[in-house]
Write an enzyme that holds these catalytic residues in place. Structure first.
Site, PDB file in Angstrom:
ATOM      1  CG  ASP A   1      -4.145   3.560  -6.293  1.00  0.00           C
ATOM      2  OD1 ASP A   1      -4.881   2.769  -6.777  1.00  0.00           O
ATOM      3  OD2 ASP A   1      -3.582   4.557  -6.864  1.00  0.00           O
TER       4      ASP A   1
ATOM      5  CG  HIS B   1      -2.140   0.513   0.801  1.00  0.00           C
ATOM      6  ND1 HIS B   1      -2.427   1.506  -0.162  1.00  0.00           N
ATOM      7  CD2 HIS B   1      -3.299   0.484   1.446  1.00  0.00           C
ATOM      8  CE1 HIS B   1      -3.587   1.839  -0.059  1.00  0.00           C
ATOM      9  NE2 HIS B   1      -4.366   1.263   1.116  1.00  0.00           N
TER      10      HIS B   1
END
Ligand code: COA
Length: 478
Positions: A452, A448
């Site tokens: 995304d 992350h």
């Protein structure tokens, strides 16, 4: 520690209740009129206790009762309680039998006060009750009557729950040595008695089943023992068996050591997960159609080559998922090759060889490579070349079983997927009919820091589209 306390239904009657273990007394504060029949209730005992078992009545209906004379012995789960009268009169009604559970706020006895009785005011508050010394009664004091252990003939100090267990097991509680305070018999004592009792080892009475034809035979004593449930009941539990052998230490070596290192590094990376359901009817049908053709060429064709090719095609649109991040997280390295790692369950443990340059391979060639890697993996002969350089990993855990997974990244890669077992499940078609459908769940994890959720979802949708319409792959294959 809480005691039972009797109070009048309408008026407060002088009355004391003595907790034999704590030796506390409770006295009401009003004077009752003489010549009046009074009824007193079992007052709120506190600590959530709503009932006390009547262990013994010291009086019967019609008996005269003197001030301080014991009326009854009660038992809550917390304390043994003796209720004594501080009035002189006649017992006109006893509301419970021995063994009954007297409910809090309900009457215990009715007393017709003597016409001559001028009830003395009781002590104002809960001063210790001198029940054994001040009573003119011939009854035993609570301490002497209640302190019971093995062999004692007086009432046994214990709780209703323990009494219930004893009753269910036909145990004479006076024979059980109480290890609690003041000789109180605890659950453990009864259980120990049960275990030690020859009867218990043969077949405890409550488990003695009828011997009629068709009756279920009792479980052998070596298999089960009894224990109390939280509610105070009895339950069978499997007896602990003799342990054979000893604990042993095993060095973490080889592949496992590599796994420790990789997974510990992975745990430093913030992952997110994304899952979706893929309808794989067409892929299953296509694989079934092509499988014999591949077999004729000496290659085993599973679903994986289709799935891996679809990943590679989707990566062309979302190349960041086939990237890595440098050590100080200052750069993303987009990888030119789609070296797709395949988690493999081998006799040596989990290994992840990769199929190089899937972007330029046909489905058949991917199958050939996978066959080779599987064979080498099985033989423990996978080399450095096959085990390094991966850019993206897929774990087909569905081969073993399961539906959902939460895969952990293989750093420095930024994406990993896990496939669940393909299952035939009911689903609605476009006309609203329920149809049997081949469903596969895919679970993705991504780094992350650089990926995304939208990118992951878009990639997954494109990949899903290829698998749900495999012919679409033909359009984009080189
Ligand atoms: N659902 C249902 N069936 C599946 C399946 C799935 N998700 N994946 C494979 N199958 C079928 C195959 O089609 C094959 O059936 P077939 O004989 O009719 O063709 C059978 O299960 C066995 O497949 P397999 O020979 O293992 O090949 P594969 O290419 O599907 O999988 C590996 C290859 C290496 C991925 C697999 O053997 C493996 O080791 N998986 C375990 C991965 C793992 O341990 N992950 C944990 C990582 S922490």
């Amino acid at each position: 520690m809480t005691g039972c306390r009797g109070v009048l239904a309408k008026e407060t009657i002088p009355l004391s209740a003595t907790i034999s273990t704590a030796r506390r007394g409770f006295h009401a504060t009003r004077v009752a009129s003489s010549g009046q029949t009074i009824q007193f209730n079992l007052a709120d005992v506190g600590e959530g206790i709503t009932e006390c078992e009547v262990l013994k009545w010291h009086v019967k209906e019609g008996d005269r009762i003197e001030e301080f004379q014991p009326i009854a012995e009660l038992q809550s789960d917390k304390a043994n309680v003796e209720v004594t009268s501080r009035y002189t009169g006649k017992i006109t009604k006893i509301h419970y039998a021995v063994g009954d559970l007297a409910k809090v706020h309900t009457p215990l006895v009715d007393i017709l006060l003597d016409a001559s009785e001028s009830a003395a005011p009781a002590a104002a508050a809960a001063a210790p009750s001198p029940s054994s010394s001040s009573s003119s009664s011939s009854q035993s004091s609570p301490s002497s009557s209640s302190s019971s252990s093995s062999g004692h003939s007086g009432p046994v100090l214990t709780t209703p729950a323990v009494r219930r267990i004893a009753k269910e097991n036909s145990i004479d509680l006076s024979k059980v040595a109480g290890t609690g305070r003041d000789g109180r018999v605890l659950k453990e004592d009864v259980l120990a008695y049960l275990e030690g009792s020859p009867l218990a080892h043969q077949a405890p009475p409550q488990f003695a089943l009828p011997t009629a034809a068709g009756a279920v035979p009792p479980l052998p004593p070596s298999v089960t023992t009894t224990t109390t449930t939280e509610a105070g009941g009895l339950a069978h539990v499997v007896a602990r068996k003799a342990v054979v052998g000893a604990d042993r230490e095993v060095e973490i070596r080889g592949l496992q050591r590599a796994m420790v290192k990789t997974m510990t590094a992975a745990n430093q990376i913030p992952h997110f997960g994304y899952s979706d359901e893929i309808v794989v009817d067409q892929m299953v049908a296509l694989r079934d159609e092509l499988k014999p053709i591949a077999e004729a060429r000496g290659v085993k064709l599973s679903y994986m080559p289709f799935i891996l090719k679809a990943i590679s095609l989707a990566l062309k649109s979302y190349p960041v998922l086939n990237s890595s991040v440098n050590a100080d997280v200052s750069k993303i390295i987009y990888k030119a090759s789609h070296n797709l790692g395949v988690a493999m369950d081998t006799p040596q443990g989990l290994i992840v060889p990769n199929i190089k340059d899937v972007q330029v391979l046909t489905i058949f060639e991917i199958a050939q490579e996978l066959n080779r890697l599987q064979r080498l993996g099985k033989e423990g002969r996978l080399g450095k070349e096959d085990l390094t350089g991966g850019t993206f990993t897929l774990s087909n855990i569905g081969v073993i079983g399961g539906t959902y997974a939460k895969p952990v990244l293989m750093p420095p890669e930024v994406t990993i997927g896990a496939l669940g077992k393909i299952q035939k499940l009911p689903r609605f078609d476009e006309r609203g009919n329920v149809v049997p459908t081949h469903i596969m769940i895919a679970s993705w994890s991504a780094d992350h820091r650089v990926i995304d959720g939208a990118t992951m979802a878009n990639f997954s949708n494109l990949w899903k589209n290829y698998l749900e319409n495999p012919k679409a792959m033909l359009m984009d294959m080189q």
